[in-house]
Design a protein around this motif. Structure first.
Motif, PDB file in Angstrom:
ATOM      1  N   LYS A   1      47.072  37.033  29.754  1.00  0.00           N
ATOM      2  CA  LYS A   1      47.227  37.995  28.444  1.00  0.00           C
ATOM      3  C   LYS A   1      47.187  35.978  27.303  1.00  0.00           C
ATOM      4  N   TRP A   2      46.708  35.158  27.869  1.00  0.00           N
ATOM      5  CA  TRP A   2      45.690  35.127  26.119  1.00  0.00           C
ATOM      6  C   TRP A   2      44.027  34.492  26.506  1.00  0.00           C
ATOM      7  N   GLY A   3      43.747  36.038  27.270  1.00  0.00           N
ATOM      8  CA  GLY A   3      42.262  36.476  26.665  1.00  0.00           C
ATOM      9  C   GLY A   3      41.235  35.383  27.565  1.00  0.00           C
ATOM     10  N   LYS A   4      41.893  34.785  28.933  1.00  0.00           N
ATOM     11  CA  LYS A   4      40.306  33.735  29.421  1.00  0.00           C
ATOM     12  C   LYS A   4      40.660  34.844  30.236  1.00  0.00           C
ATOM     13  N   SER A   5      39.248  34.480  30.852  1.00  0.00           N
ATOM     14  CA  SER A   5      38.845  35.323  32.095  1.00  0.00           C
ATOM     15  C   SER A   5      39.176  35.110  33.284  1.00  0.00           C
ATOM     16  N   ILE A   6      39.847  34.931  34.041  1.00  0.00           N
ATOM     17  CA  ILE A   6      40.652  34.631  35.635  1.00  0.00           C
ATOM     18  C   ILE A   6      40.001  35.464  37.133  1.00  0.00           C
ATOM     19  N   MET A   7      40.107  34.441  37.875  1.00  0.00           N
ATOM     20  CA  MET A   7      40.329  35.635  39.390  1.00  0.00           C
ATOM     21  C   MET A   7      42.028  35.841  39.800  1.00  0.00           C
TER      22      MET A   7
ATOM     23  N   GLY B   1      24.586  35.261  23.704  1.00  0.00           N
ATOM     24  CA  GLY B   1      24.711  34.328  22.837  1.00  0.00           C
ATOM     25  C   GLY B   1      24.540  32.890  23.056  1.00  0.00           C
ATOM     26  N   LYS B   2      24.244  32.766  24.823  1.00  0.00           N
ATOM     27  CA  LYS B   2      23.994  31.871  25.054  1.00  0.00           C
ATOM     28  C   LYS B   2      23.353  31.616  25.927  1.00  0.00           C
ATOM     29  N   ARG B   3      22.776  30.237  26.605  1.00  0.00           N
ATOM     30  CA  ARG B   3      21.843  30.150  27.536  1.00  0.00           C
ATOM     31  C   ARG B   3      22.750  29.765  29.025  1.00  0.00           C
ATOM     32  N   VAL B   4      21.793  30.080  29.882  1.00  0.00           N
ATOM     33  CA  VAL B   4      22.135  28.810  31.557  1.00  0.00           C
ATOM     34  C   VAL B   4      21.868  27.958  31.531  1.00  0.00           C
ATOM     35  N   PRO B   5      22.821  26.382  31.867  1.00  0.00           N
ATOM     36  CA  PRO B   5      22.348  25.387  31.936  1.00  0.00           C
ATOM     37  C   PRO B   5      21.921  24.978  32.653  1.00  0.00           C
TER      38      PRO B   5
ATOM     39  N   PRO C   1      32.103  27.491  28.807  1.00  0.00           N
ATOM     40  CA  PRO C   1      32.909  26.955  29.708  1.00  0.00           C
ATOM     41  C   PRO C   1      34.215  27.919  30.016  1.00  0.00           C
ATOM     42  N   GLU C   2      33.930  28.802  28.983  1.00  0.00           N
ATOM     43  CA  GLU C   2      35.066  29.927  29.403  1.00  0.00           C
ATOM     44  C   GLU C   2      35.317  30.636  30.229  1.00  0.00           C
ATOM     45  N   MET C   3      33.712  30.938  31.104  1.00  0.00           N
ATOM     46  CA  MET C   3      33.313  31.529  32.267  1.00  0.00           C
ATOM     47  C   MET C   3      33.961  31.084  33.470  1.00  0.00           C
ATOM     48  N   PRO C   4      34.601  31.584  34.328  1.00  0.00           N
ATOM     49  CA  PRO C   4      35.225  31.265  36.349  1.00  0.00           C
ATOM     50  C   PRO C   4      34.081  31.577  36.962  1.00  0.00           C
ATOM     51  N   CYS C   5      33.535  30.031  37.279  1.00  0.00           N
ATOM     52  CA  CYS C   5      32.317  30.366  37.975  1.00  0.00           C
ATOM     53  C   CYS C   5      32.968  30.380  39.713  1.00  0.00           C
TER      54      CYS C   5
END
Length: 317
Positions: free
Chosen positions: A51-57, A307-311, A79-83
């Protein structure tokens, strides 16, 4: 909260007995039978926005030996992406193993999925190991699926089928890396497996079929060292990118293809039919440089779409 149901999971259907390349390998194992407890792994993962717009499992079901723990957020560039890492408590795939993995990324959600280590396919005497994967992306979803390499040992029999159901607005980066075998085991064990059968196919949510790619490698029928197959290379990476046409064209234009005889690595790219996306392939001698090439290509895809690279990869991976 993570949804982990307590009731008994249904037995997943993983049956490749009709595939003609598997016909010589249908004998029941004399130890643990096909589908025995611990040999019929099942995994279902679902990612969505909270509900806060965060991607979660949000959704997780699993059957041993497959294991998935809580998602992490360690990507420095995103950092907002779940791994998530897929692990196995049973060691290598053995005779009669059957696995199924279902991954869904809901509208606007995103995720990165890998394995904790390389997948070793142990020597098999009677049957084969099979894997079914269903990967579904809804509108504007984004998924990077980057498992560690698959290592087929002597007399391995392995077959897989991956179904990619991807909305026109979504992007999936699906990669797989296959080694020729245990290169440094004793005197070397390259291309001594019995059969490697790999199929991937893409479609839209309405059922429209977009493409299908299947390769069957039987070293006794045709030597993978032949020109036009693996030639002098030992490691092979196959990458499918399904993404909107405008992204695909930009990625295609910015991807360098070459055969570098000094570094002993080669890569190429082509468009998938029906404007579905791109197919990218890498050949090399060792898994490290091939993994690096796949990661660099993934970085180009992410930069184009997000618009972001892979570290850089962790040093211990």
């Amino acid at each position: 909260m993570l949804n982990q149901k307590k009731e008994k999971l249904p037995t997943p259907e993983v049956n490749f007995d009709a595939a003609k390349e598997m016909h010589p390998y249908l004998r029941e194992p004399e130890a643990m039978y096909v589908g025995a407890p611990g040999k019929h792994g099942y995994l279902r993962m679902g990612f969505e926005l909270d509900k806060w717009g965060k991607s979660i499992m949000r959704d997780l079901e699993r059957r041993a030996p497959l294991i998935v723990q809580q998602e992490l957020y360690f990507d420095e560039e995103m950092p907002e992406m779940p791994c998530v890492y897929i692990l196995s408590s049973g060691g290598p795939n053995v005779d009669g193993d059957r696995y199924r993995q279902d991954i869904t990324v809901k509208k606007d959600a995103y995720a990165w999925v890998s394995t904790g280590a390389a997948t070793k396919l142990a020597e098999m005497r009677y049957n084969y190991s099979g894997l079914v994967q269903n990967i579904v992306l809804e509108e504007n979803a984004y998924l990077e699926f980057m498992p560690e390499p698959v290592i087929p040992c002597k007399h391995t029999r392995f077959i897989s089928d991956t179904r990619l159901v991807v909305d026109k607005t979504a992007t999936v980066f699906y990669s797989e890396i296959y080694m020729g075998g245990r290169k440094y085991y004793k005197d070397g064990e390259l291309f001594e497996y019995d059969v490697l059968s790999v199929c991937s196919h893409g479609e839209r949510p309405d059922g429209e079929m977009l493409f299908r790619e299947k390769f069957v490698i039987d070293p006794r029928v045709e030597n993978p060292r032949n020109l036009g197959v693996m030639s002098g290379f030992d490691v092979f990476a196959n990458v499918i990118v399904m993404t909107p046409e405008e992204h695909a064209e930009e990625i295609y234009k910015n991807t360098e293809v070459y055969l570098d005889k000094k570094r002993k690595i080669a890569c190429g790219i082509t468009r998938l039919p029906n404007k579905a996306g791109l197919l990218y392939k890498v050949l090399g001698m060792e898994p490290g440089p091939v993994k690096k090439m796949v990661r660099e290509f993934c970085s180009l895809v992410r930069m184009t779409v997000k618009g972001k690279r892979v570290p850089e990869e962790f040093p211990w991976r």
